[in-house]
Write an enzyme that holds these catalytic residues in place. Structure first.
Site, PDB file in Angstrom:
ATOM      1  N   LYS A  42       0.784  -0.996  -0.069  1.00 60.94           N
ATOM      2  CA  LYS A  42       0.091  -0.040  -0.075  1.00 60.94           C
ATOM      3  C   LYS A  42       0.859   1.260   0.247  1.00 60.94           C
ATOM      4  CE  LYS A  42      -3.037  -2.633   2.992  1.00 60.94           C
ATOM      5  NZ  LYS A  42      -3.130  -2.638   4.731  1.00 60.94           N
ATOM      6  N   GLY A  43       2.247   1.041   0.314  1.00 62.54           N
ATOM      7  CA  GLY A  43       3.041   2.154   0.556  1.00 62.54           C
ATOM      8  C   GLY A  43       3.103   3.277  -0.640  1.00 62.54           C
ATOM      9  N   ASP A  98       7.293   3.280  -1.854  1.00 60.88           N
ATOM     10  CA  ASP A  98       7.631   4.493  -0.832  1.00 60.88           C
ATOM     11  C   ASP A  98       9.024   4.612  -0.361  1.00 60.88           C
ATOM     12  OD1 ASP A  98       7.573   2.097   0.244  1.00 60.88           O
ATOM     13  OD2 ASP A  98       6.131   2.557   1.674  1.00 60.88           O
ATOM     14  N   ASP A 101      14.690   0.331   1.977  1.00 55.84           N
ATOM     15  CA  ASP A 101      15.407   0.153   3.120  1.00 55.84           C
ATOM     16  C   ASP A 101      16.545  -0.862   3.170  1.00 55.84           C
ATOM     17  OD1 ASP A 101      16.496   0.245   6.004  1.00 55.84           O
ATOM     18  OD2 ASP A 101      14.523  -0.653   6.543  1.00 55.84           O
ATOM     19  N   LYS A 129      16.976   4.836   2.235  1.00 55.07           N
ATOM     20  CA  LYS A 129      17.752   4.909   3.492  1.00 55.07           C
ATOM     21  C   LYS A 129      18.938   4.158   3.270  1.00 55.07           C
ATOM     22  CE  LYS A 129      13.981   3.756   6.714  1.00 55.07           C
ATOM     23  NZ  LYS A 129      13.722   3.102   7.948  1.00 55.07           N
ATOM     24  N   PHE A 150      12.899   5.485  11.692  1.00 57.63           N
ATOM     25  CA  PHE A 150      11.542   4.996  11.247  1.00 57.63           C
ATOM     26  C   PHE A 150      10.836   6.222  10.800  1.00 57.63           C
ATOM     27  CE2 PHE A 150       7.566   3.012  11.299  1.00 57.63           C
ATOM     28  CZ  PHE A 150       7.945   1.923  10.260  1.00 57.63           C
TER      29      PHE A 150
HETATM   30  P1  IMP Z   1      13.374  -3.337   2.314  1.00 56.14           P
HETATM   31  O1  IMP Z   1      12.642  -4.578   1.933  1.00 56.14           O
HETATM   32  O2  IMP Z   1      13.678  -3.499   3.812  1.00 56.14           O
HETATM   33  O3  IMP Z   1      13.949  -2.381   1.672  1.00 56.14           O
HETATM   34  O4  IMP Z   1      11.825  -2.669   2.698  1.00 56.14           O
HETATM   35  C1  IMP Z   1      11.016  -1.998   1.787  1.00 56.14           C
HETATM   36  C2  IMP Z   1       9.867  -1.611   2.475  1.00 56.14           C
HETATM   37  O5  IMP Z   1       9.734  -1.618   3.798  1.00 56.14           O
HETATM   38  C3  IMP Z   1       9.200  -0.553   2.019  1.00 56.14           C
HETATM   39  O6  IMP Z   1       8.471  -0.408   0.702  1.00 56.14           O
HETATM   40  C4  IMP Z   1       8.190   0.038   3.339  1.00 56.14           C
HETATM   41  O7  IMP Z   1       6.840  -0.363   3.270  1.00 56.14           O
HETATM   42  C5  IMP Z   1       8.878  -0.603   4.565  1.00 56.14           C
HETATM   43  N1  IMP Z   1       9.623   0.481   5.475  1.00 56.14           N
HETATM   44  C6  IMP Z   1      10.881   0.466   5.181  1.00 56.14           C
HETATM   45  N2  IMP Z   1      11.549   1.656   6.056  1.00 56.14           N
HETATM   46  C7  IMP Z   1      10.218   2.073   6.753  1.00 56.14           C
HETATM   47  C8  IMP Z   1      10.230   3.110   7.408  1.00 56.14           C
HETATM   48  O8  IMP Z   1      10.879   3.882   8.015  1.00 56.14           O
HETATM   49  N3  IMP Z   1       8.695   3.370   7.948  1.00 56.14           N
HETATM   50  C9  IMP Z   1       7.540   2.757   7.026  1.00 56.14           C
HETATM   51  N4  IMP Z   1       7.951   1.758   6.392  1.00 56.14           N
HETATM   52  C10 IMP Z   1       9.173   1.440   5.913  1.00 56.14           C
HETATM   53 MG    MG Z   2       6.280  -0.708   0.761  1.00 58.83          MG
END
Ligand code: IMP
Ligand code: MG
Length: 177
Positions: A42-43, A98, A101, A129, A150
């Site tokens: 949903k992001g 969105d 990370d 990030k 966060f």
């Molecule tokens: P990754 O697979 O760790 O890169 O995570 C990506 C997903 O984690 C993003 O699409 C977000 O939905 C969620 N996410 C990562 N960091 C944050 C944050 O600081 N706040 C809220 N959601 C986050």
């Molecule tokens: Mg997401």
């Protein structure tokens, strides 16, 4: 809701500027290519909607629902909760998310869409990030870099809350500790 925010990292005005810059850049880069935007729900909402206002070329839009997070921690296990049904053969795809990370979601989706026959896959995310990265992955379009904190708002949630904030802010630690 607003009282739960420690600090605003991107105001609504700054977000609009980012959408304009990225939308114009994509319009330039994909002129004549009819790209397929795939928003990761949903992001990706409301980012994808605001971004597309500045995309001035022919394009198509689809959505996938993916999930990897539990609370404030990335589980590393990516689940596709709702998939696209369209044929990707020969398509230039732009994945809209969105935030990147650890990079695991982005890497997983990139490889999946390539395997399904996409001619090219690019990623456009509002936030990055870089300090959180656990896997090496390309991200072609980045709105802004933020420190490893966060954040919530403008689509980003903590346990499904705060997506409706019109800006992005750091969540007070006491809310999730
Ligand atoms: P990754 O697979 O760790 O890169 O995570 C990506 C997903 O984690 C993003 O699409 C977000 O939905 C969620 N996410 C990562 N960091 C944050 C944050 O600081 N706040 C809220 N959601 C986050
Ligand atoms: Mg997401």
């Amino acid at each position: 809701m607003k009282n739960d925010i420690e600090k605003v990292v991107l105001s609504a005005k700054q977000i609009e500027g980012i959408c304009k810059r990225l939308g114009e850049q994509i319009s330039h880069d994909y002129e004549g290519k009819n790209p397929l935007f795939i928003g990761l729900l949903k992001g990706c909402e409301p980012f994808i909607s605001d971004l597309l206002k500045f995309v001035s070329i022919y394009c198509q839009i689809e959505y996938m629902r993916v999930s990897s997070y539990e609370g404030t921690l990335s589980s590393g296990h990516i689940i596709i909760k709702s998939d696209i049904t369209c044929d990707l053969t020969g398509r230039d795809v732009i994945v809209v998310d969105d935030i990147v990370d650890t990079g695991r979601t982005t890497l997983y989706i990139r490889e999946l869409l390539k395997k399904r026959g996409a001619k090219s896959v690019a990623v456009c995310c509002l936030l990055d990030k870089p300090e959180g990265r656990l896997v090496d992955v390309d991200v072609e379009y980045i709105g802004d870099n933020i420190p490893k904190e966060f954040v919530v708002g403008y689509g980003l949630d903590y346990n499904e809350r705060y997506r409706n904030l019109p800006y992005i802010g750091i969540l007070k630690e006491e809310i999730y500790k």
